[in-house]
Design a protein around this motif. Structure first.
Motif, PDB file in Angstrom:
ATOM      1  N   ASP A 182      12.416  -4.960  11.417  1.00 41.07           N
ATOM      2  CA  ASP A 182      11.563  -4.255  10.451  1.00 41.07           C
ATOM      3  C   ASP A 182      11.978  -4.545   9.008  1.00 41.07           C
ATOM      4  O   ASP A 182      11.539  -3.838   8.098  1.00 41.07           O
ATOM      5  CB  ASP A 182      11.650  -2.738  10.681  1.00 41.07           C
ATOM      6  N   ARG A 198       6.977   2.895   3.693  1.00 44.98           N
ATOM      7  CA  ARG A 198       6.748   3.058   5.132  1.00 44.98           C
ATOM      8  C   ARG A 198       7.135   4.454   5.618  1.00 44.98           C
ATOM      9  O   ARG A 198       6.607   4.914   6.637  1.00 44.98           O
ATOM     10  CB  ARG A 198       7.517   1.979   5.901  1.00 44.98           C
ATOM     11  N   GLN A 255       5.267  -6.337  17.451  1.00 45.71           N
ATOM     12  CA  GLN A 255       6.159  -7.084  16.553  1.00 45.71           C
ATOM     13  C   GLN A 255       5.389  -7.618  15.348  1.00 45.71           C
ATOM     14  O   GLN A 255       5.892  -7.591  14.225  1.00 45.71           O
ATOM     15  CB  GLN A 255       6.808  -8.235  17.324  1.00 45.71           C
ATOM     16  N   GLN A 304       2.681  -6.288  14.015  1.00 43.92           N
ATOM     17  CA  GLN A 304       2.371  -5.165  13.131  1.00 43.92           C
ATOM     18  C   GLN A 304       3.589  -4.768  12.311  1.00 43.92           C
ATOM     19  O   GLN A 304       3.478  -4.533  11.095  1.00 43.92           O
ATOM     20  CB  GLN A 304       1.867  -3.965  13.925  1.00 43.92           C
ATOM     21  N   ARG A 305       4.763  -4.711  12.922  1.00 43.13           N
ATOM     22  CA  ARG A 305       5.965  -4.321  12.189  1.00 43.13           C
ATOM     23  C   ARG A 305       6.299  -5.344  11.099  1.00 43.13           C
ATOM     24  O   ARG A 305       6.799  -4.974  10.024  1.00 43.13           O
ATOM     25  CB  ARG A 305       7.138  -4.150  13.147  1.00 43.13           C
ATOM     26  N   GLU A 318       3.849  -4.707   8.257  1.00 43.35           N
ATOM     27  CA  GLU A 318       4.253  -3.474   7.578  1.00 43.35           C
ATOM     28  C   GLU A 318       5.493  -3.697   6.717  1.00 43.35           C
ATOM     29  O   GLU A 318       5.594  -3.171   5.603  1.00 43.35           O
ATOM     30  CB  GLU A 318       4.522  -2.375   8.611  1.00 43.35           C
ATOM     31  N   ASN A 339       2.896   1.667   6.325  1.00 42.16           N
ATOM     32  CA  ASN A 339       2.599   1.750   7.748  1.00 42.16           C
ATOM     33  C   ASN A 339       1.098   1.600   7.972  1.00 42.16           C
ATOM     34  O   ASN A 339       0.291   2.033   7.139  1.00 42.16           O
ATOM     35  CB  ASN A 339       3.083   3.073   8.326  1.00 42.16           C
ATOM     36  N   LYS A 353      -2.125   1.895  14.224  1.00 40.32           N
ATOM     37  CA  LYS A 353      -1.924   0.950  15.325  1.00 40.32           C
ATOM     38  C   LYS A 353      -3.235   0.421  15.891  1.00 40.32           C
ATOM     39  O   LYS A 353      -3.426  -0.799  16.011  1.00 40.32           O
ATOM     40  CB  LYS A 353      -1.106   1.622  16.430  1.00 40.32           C
ATOM     41  N   ARG A 400       1.670   4.890  13.394  1.00 38.60           N
ATOM     42  CA  ARG A 400       1.455   3.906  14.439  1.00 38.60           C
ATOM     43  C   ARG A 400       0.756   4.524  15.654  1.00 38.60           C
ATOM     44  O   ARG A 400       0.314   3.815  16.516  1.00 38.60           O
ATOM     45  CB  ARG A 400       2.802   3.309  14.874  1.00 38.60           C
TER      46      ARG A 400
END
Length: 327
Positions: free
Chosen positions: A32, A135, A257, A259-260, A263, A269, A272, A326
């Protein structure tokens, strides 16, 4: 700025003499955490850098040579960010003086252990810009930033300048209204002008008053933190219209992974389901037929970047859906 590494000097010191430095903002994402490759030299942190030398065929070749020499990092694709060349930028060693130009580049890689001639390490870019990471909600450091900036705007020499400063604060930081994650450089420049970061005081020759605390965030040599701010802004904008984020991903990965990583780069954030719907609609990835249980819980499907998308439309980026949790 090439210094404090050795600089190449012209034969004579005149107002037209130039010293050209090359600097690399090398970005990777681990888990992250968005990271930048930093070099420690003489008690300062800076980007991998060095001067353009006579045997460098091009600026880019010179940059690659310096990076490999200092960190053993072999760069893939690089792009030029900006050339810093204000009239009062000078480099001197007591005998020679030259107007200093610094050409900054951005490179995207996967993190590897650095080596080479310099003391290099991967550092979170939020270590240098803690106010850029939203975040977990509004960063606490903004409680210290806002009063200082408002005081700076209020002490402008005339009302017109004060009004212009207040407008710039509103646009850059979004105090009390929406915030644009891409205005990284504008935010740093305001903190610089207001004397809230040490680089701004250092350039003016002002020493920190006893008992006066500056903002959290690690300073960098020369104007390297300005270069990093520009790189973050460029990357946050570019992931929306070009698939550059996939240059930071392994060959196969999960949607979680991906998406993270997005972000981590954007500092916000994302919802999801909205994120996954957007990725599917734009057909940016394709399934591999395999799954992994390393994420914990149910096995997650592995996907890879679908390169055909580059031929199908001109701007296949990861446009950010609305921010949110998320779940």
């Amino acid at each position: 700025m090439a210094l404090p590494f050795p600089a190449a000097h012209p034969a004579s010191a005149t107002d037209t003499a130039l010293s050209i430095g090359l600097s690399a903002v090398i970005v990777a994402v681990t888990g992250d955490d968005p990271k930048v490759l930093a070099v420690r030299h003489g008690g300062h942190e800076q980007l991998p850098s060095g001067p353009l030398e006579r045997d460098h065929r091009t600026l880019e070749q010179g940059l690659r040579n310096w990076v490999e020499r200092q960190t053993h990092q072999v760069l893939g694709h690089v792009e030029q960010l900006y050339t810093f060349g204000d009239r009062d930028r000078r480099e001197t060693d007591g005998e020679h003086a030259a107007r200093a130009l610094s050409v900054a580049y951005l490179a995207l890689v996967r993190e590897a252990r650095p080596a080479g001639d310099a003391d290099a390490a991967w550092e979170s870019w939020y270590r240098y810009f803690p106010w850029e990471d939203w975040r977990e909600g509004r960063p606490a450091v903004l409680d210290a930033i806002e009063p200082g900036l408002r005081a700076w705007a209020a002490t402008a020499p005339n009302a017109g300048v004060g009004s212009m400063r207040a407008e710039r604060l509103s646009l850059a930081f979004g105090f009390g209204q929406s915030r644009d994650e891409e205005r990284v450089l504008e935010r740093y420049e305001l903190l610089y002008e207001a004397g809230l970061v040490p680089e701004g005081l250092r350039e003016r020759g002002v020493e920190l008053a006893p008992g006066r605390a500056l903002l959290p965030g690690v300073e960098m040599a020369g104007d390297h933190r300005r270069m990093l701010a520009l790189a973050i802004a460029r990357l946050r904008a570019k992931i929306k219209y070009r698939p550059v984020v996939f240059e930071l991903m392994p060959p196969t990965f999960t949607l979680g992974q991906l998406q993270r990583t997005v972000e981590a780069l954007s500092g916000v954030n994302l919802h999801k389901q909205n994120f996954r719907r957007l990725i599917e609609q734009q057909r940016l990835v394709e399934e591999t037929g395999e799954a992994t249980s390393e994420t914990g819980g149910r096995p997650a499907r592995l996907v890879r970047f679908r390169r055909e998308v580059l031929l199908e439309r001109p701007a296949p980026g990861v446009r950010l859906p609305g921010a949110g949790g998320r779940r």
